[in-house]
Design a protein around this motif. Structure first.
Motif, mmCIF file in Angstrom:
data_model
loop_
_atom_site.group_PDB
_atom_site.id
_atom_site.type_symbol
_atom_site.label_atom_id
_atom_site.label_comp_id
_atom_site.label_asym_id
_atom_site.label_seq_id
_atom_site.Cartn_x
_atom_site.Cartn_y
_atom_site.Cartn_z
ATOM 1 N N THR A 67 -18.233 6.561 34.443
ATOM 2 C CA THR A 67 -17.324 6.760 35.574
ATOM 3 C C THR A 67 -18.097 6.812 36.884
ATOM 4 O OG1 THR A 67 -15.694 7.915 34.225
ATOM 5 C CG2 THR A 67 -15.616 8.326 36.593
ATOM 6 N N ARG A 68 -19.231 7.498 36.862
ATOM 7 C CA ARG A 68 -20.047 7.575 38.082
ATOM 8 C C ARG A 68 -20.655 6.225 38.429
ATOM 9 N NH1 ARG A 68 -24.738 8.369 40.767
ATOM 10 N NH2 ARG A 68 -24.588 9.919 42.443
ATOM 11 N N MET A 69 -21.222 5.551 37.443
ATOM 12 C CA MET A 69 -21.872 4.265 37.691
ATOM 13 C C MET A 69 -20.911 3.264 38.322
ATOM 14 S SD MET A 69 -23.809 4.144 34.036
ATOM 15 C CE MET A 69 -24.060 2.379 34.009
ATOM 16 N N LEU A 70 -19.710 3.194 37.788
ATOM 17 C CA LEU A 70 -18.752 2.171 38.220
ATOM 18 C C LEU A 70 -17.777 2.683 39.274
ATOM 19 C CD1 LEU A 70 -17.966 0.499 34.764
ATOM 20 C CD2 LEU A 70 -19.781 -0.018 36.404
ATOM 21 N N ARG A 71 -17.927 3.934 39.677
ATOM 22 C CA ARG A 71 -17.092 4.524 40.735
ATOM 23 C C ARG A 71 -15.602 4.407 40.387
ATOM 24 N NH1 ARG A 71 -20.142 5.400 45.605
ATOM 25 N NH2 ARG A 71 -22.140 4.303 45.597
ATOM 26 N N LEU A 72 -15.224 5.091 39.337
ATOM 27 C CA LEU A 72 -13.861 4.985 38.820
ATOM 28 C C LEU A 72 -13.003 6.207 39.108
ATOM 29 C CD1 LEU A 72 -14.700 3.390 35.339
ATOM 30 C CD2 LEU A 72 -14.060 2.233 37.472
ATOM 31 N N THR A 73 -13.425 7.056 40.042
ATOM 32 C CA THR A 73 -12.650 8.250 40.361
ATOM 33 C C THR A 73 -11.550 7.919 41.373
ATOM 34 O OG1 THR A 73 -14.035 8.886 42.244
ATOM 35 C CG2 THR A 73 -14.735 9.643 40.052
ATOM 36 N N GLU A 74 -10.633 8.848 41.557
ATOM 37 C CA GLU A 74 -9.567 8.668 42.548
ATOM 38 C C GLU A 74 -10.149 8.548 43.955
ATOM 39 O OE1 GLU A 74 -6.593 11.660 42.257
ATOM 40 O OE2 GLU A 74 -6.041 11.166 40.184
ATOM 41 N N ARG A 75 -11.193 9.314 44.235
ATOM 42 C CA ARG A 75 -11.837 9.228 45.549
ATOM 43 C C ARG A 75 -12.386 7.826 45.780
ATOM 44 N NH1 ARG A 75 -17.477 12.292 47.416
ATOM 45 N NH2 ARG A 75 -17.933 10.869 49.139
ATOM 46 N N ASP A 76 -13.051 7.265 44.758
ATOM 47 C CA ASP A 76 -13.601 5.918 44.889
ATOM 48 C C ASP A 76 -12.497 4.889 45.098
ATOM 49 O OD1 ASP A 76 -16.415 6.521 44.503
ATOM 50 O OD2 ASP A 76 -15.928 6.926 42.421
ATOM 51 N N LEU A 98 -20.142 -0.085 45.433
ATOM 52 C CA LEU A 98 -21.569 -0.300 45.234
ATOM 53 C C LEU A 98 -21.963 0.368 43.924
ATOM 54 C CD1 LEU A 98 -23.051 0.426 48.793
ATOM 55 C CD2 LEU A 98 -22.465 -1.800 47.784
ATOM 56 N N PHE A 99 -22.565 -0.397 43.019
ATOM 57 C CA PHE A 99 -23.008 0.149 41.737
ATOM 58 C C PHE A 99 -24.024 1.265 41.978
ATOM 59 C CE2 PHE A 99 -25.970 0.211 38.163
ATOM 60 C CZ PHE A 99 -25.093 0.318 37.089
ATOM 61 N N ARG A 100 -23.983 2.271 41.141
ATOM 62 C CA ARG A 100 -24.953 3.357 41.252
ATOM 63 C C ARG A 100 -25.381 3.812 39.864
ATOM 64 N NH1 ARG A 100 -21.056 8.232 43.634
ATOM 65 N NH2 ARG A 100 -19.436 8.104 42.023
ATOM 66 N N SER A 101 -26.236 4.811 39.800
ATOM 67 C CA SER A 101 -26.817 5.281 38.547
ATOM 68 C C SER A 101 -25.938 6.340 37.890
ATOM 69 C CB SER A 101 -28.214 5.854 38.812
ATOM 70 O OG SER A 101 -29.038 4.911 39.441
ATOM 71 N N PRO A 102 -26.222 6.674 36.628
ATOM 72 C CA PRO A 102 -25.462 7.743 35.962
ATOM 73 C C PRO A 102 -25.682 9.110 36.583
ATOM 74 C CG PRO A 102 -26.638 6.398 34.366
ATOM 75 C CD PRO A 102 -27.154 6.013 35.707
ATOM 76 N N SER A 103 -26.790 9.274 37.318
ATOM 77 C CA SER A 103 -27.084 10.565 37.956
ATOM 78 C C SER A 103 -27.560 10.346 39.380
ATOM 79 C CB SER A 103 -28.156 11.324 37.166
ATOM 80 O OG SER A 103 -29.428 10.711 37.350
ATOM 81 N N LEU A 104 -27.318 11.335 40.230
ATOM 82 C CA LEU A 104 -27.777 11.259 41.613
ATOM 83 C C LEU A 104 -29.300 11.290 41.676
ATOM 84 C CD1 LEU A 104 -27.292 11.166 44.633
ATOM 85 C CD2 LEU A 104 -26.933 13.645 44.613
ATOM 86 N N PHE A 105 -29.939 12.025 40.767
ATOM 87 C CA PHE A 105 -31.399 12.082 40.786
ATOM 88 C C PHE A 105 -31.990 10.684 40.599
ATOM 89 C CE2 PHE A 105 -35.571 12.571 38.716
ATOM 90 C CZ PHE A 105 -36.228 13.289 39.705
ATOM 91 N N GLU A 106 -31.441 9.918 39.677
ATOM 92 C CA GLU A 106 -31.930 8.547 39.478
ATOM 93 C C GLU A 106 -31.716 7.711 40.738
ATOM 94 O OE1 GLU A 106 -30.995 4.643 36.665
ATOM 95 O OE2 GLU A 106 -30.774 6.651 35.795
ATOM 96 N N ASP A 107 -30.559 7.874 41.372
ATOM 97 C CA ASP A 107 -30.301 7.158 42.628
ATOM 98 C C ASP A 107 -31.330 7.519 43.694
ATOM 99 O OD1 ASP A 107 -28.017 5.678 41.921
ATOM 100 O OD2 ASP A 107 -26.695 7.373 42.324
#
Length: 318
Positions: A67-76, A98-107
């Motif tokens: 969900t985080r990687m693909l930005r699938l939340t209502e906010r996104d 914009l694609f992102r990582s499973p965690s903010l630390f990785e980003d």
């Protein structure tokens, strides 16, 4: 960047994801079926055995990462809609995430790897970190006779990096990452000592996040702007030499290091608060005009996709 692996032939993304026991990872393939449903499959020599061992907690953690990687939340979803309302070309192209990582630390770590580096070197540094990660787990294992199964190479967490004590591994890390290793290790230790709440960064106002990040050594405006975009704040364009090149070519501006900040505001402030999304929409279009559709490009050719390289005949055929 590693450990992400896009497979053009099957239009699927493969990478390791953490399980509920965060020391363990499993390789997962993510794709879309004919009914436009998102499918996640565990990959192993015996897939059925792996899936049967996944607990409800494991499945929940995997879903959260995807969900985080693909930005699938209502906010996104709201951000996509709001951005496309003010950028009709992006709406026509279906662009808004914009694609992102499973965690903010990785980003955050990957944003540091992008700074003052060639794209080829950045890809190499990310691969090196993933290759080192299973050794970090062993290094953190107090039981030398432990019969742990072979670990999947994943991107290291802040805890795994903080517990790095082996001198040979530390030397290897610095050899691969150079001066960035110390910046990354220091930031990881701040998280693990409780001096910085990384979850707070995803919830605080963007101005506050920017100020907090800028206090850390190695976090300049470029890194911080990238991190903001990964969180979901698109107010700042991550300006570097690539941005200068883009403004010169796409907007016929005489941009340089001194003027680039003013120039990006002139071009992209009309899309506020989605300036970074508008910038990446243009940048992606520029790359694909030179190298062909990037989703059809084999990942072994990714290091060719830079503005400084001329596209080879092979790449254009893609």
């Amino acid at each position: 960047m590693s450990p992400n692996n896009w497979i053009p032939s099957s239009k699927s993304l493969q990478r390791p994801l953490r399980l509920s026991d965060s020391t363990k990872s499993i390789n997962v393939s993510i794709s879309v079926d004919e009914q436009n449903c998102l499918i996640a499959r565990a990959l192993d020599d015996d897939v059925n055995e792996v899936v049967s061992k996944l607990t409800a907690a494991d499945r929940q953690v995997i879903r959260k990462q995807i969900t985080r990687m693909l930005r699938l939340t209502e906010r996104d979803e709201k951000d996509v809609s709001d951005f496309q309302n003010i950028h009709q070309q992006a709406k026509q192209k279906g662009f808004g995430r914009l694609f992102r990582s499973p965690s903010l630390f990785e980003d955050i770590v990957k944003s540091i790897l992008l700074c003052n580096s060639s794209w080829t070197k950045t890809l190499s540094m990310a691969r090196a970190l993933c290759k080192l990660q299973p050794e970090l787990i062993k290094d953190d294992d107090n039981d030398s006779n432990s019969s742990k199964p072979k670990s999947v190479e994943n991107f290291p967490t802040s805890r795994e990096l903080t517990n790095l004590m082996n001198k040979d591994l530390m030397r290897e890390l610095r050899n691969n990452l150079g001066y960035r290793a110390d910046y990354i290790l220091k930031f990881a230790r701040k998280i693990e000592r409780g001096e910085l709440n990384i979850q707070f960064l995803e919830e605080a106002p963007w101005e506050q996040v920017y100020k907090l990040l800028m206090k850390n050594k190695g976090f300049g405006p470029f890194v911080c702007a990238n991190v903001l975009a990964c969180i979901g704040f698109y107010h700042k364009v991550p300006a570097d030499t690539e941005t200068i090149r883009h403004l010169q070519e796409a907007h016929s501006m005489k941009s340089n290091r001194k003027t680039v900040g003013k120039d990006v505001k002139e071009v992209y402030d009309q899309y506020a608060p989605f300036q970074s999304l508008a910038y990446w929409f243009e940048l992606l279009g520029g790359y694909e005009s030179k190298f062909g559709k990037l989703s059809e490009l084999d990942n072994s050719k990714y290091d060719f996709v830079t503005a400084t390289r001329k596209p080879s005949p092979f790449l254009r055929k893609q």
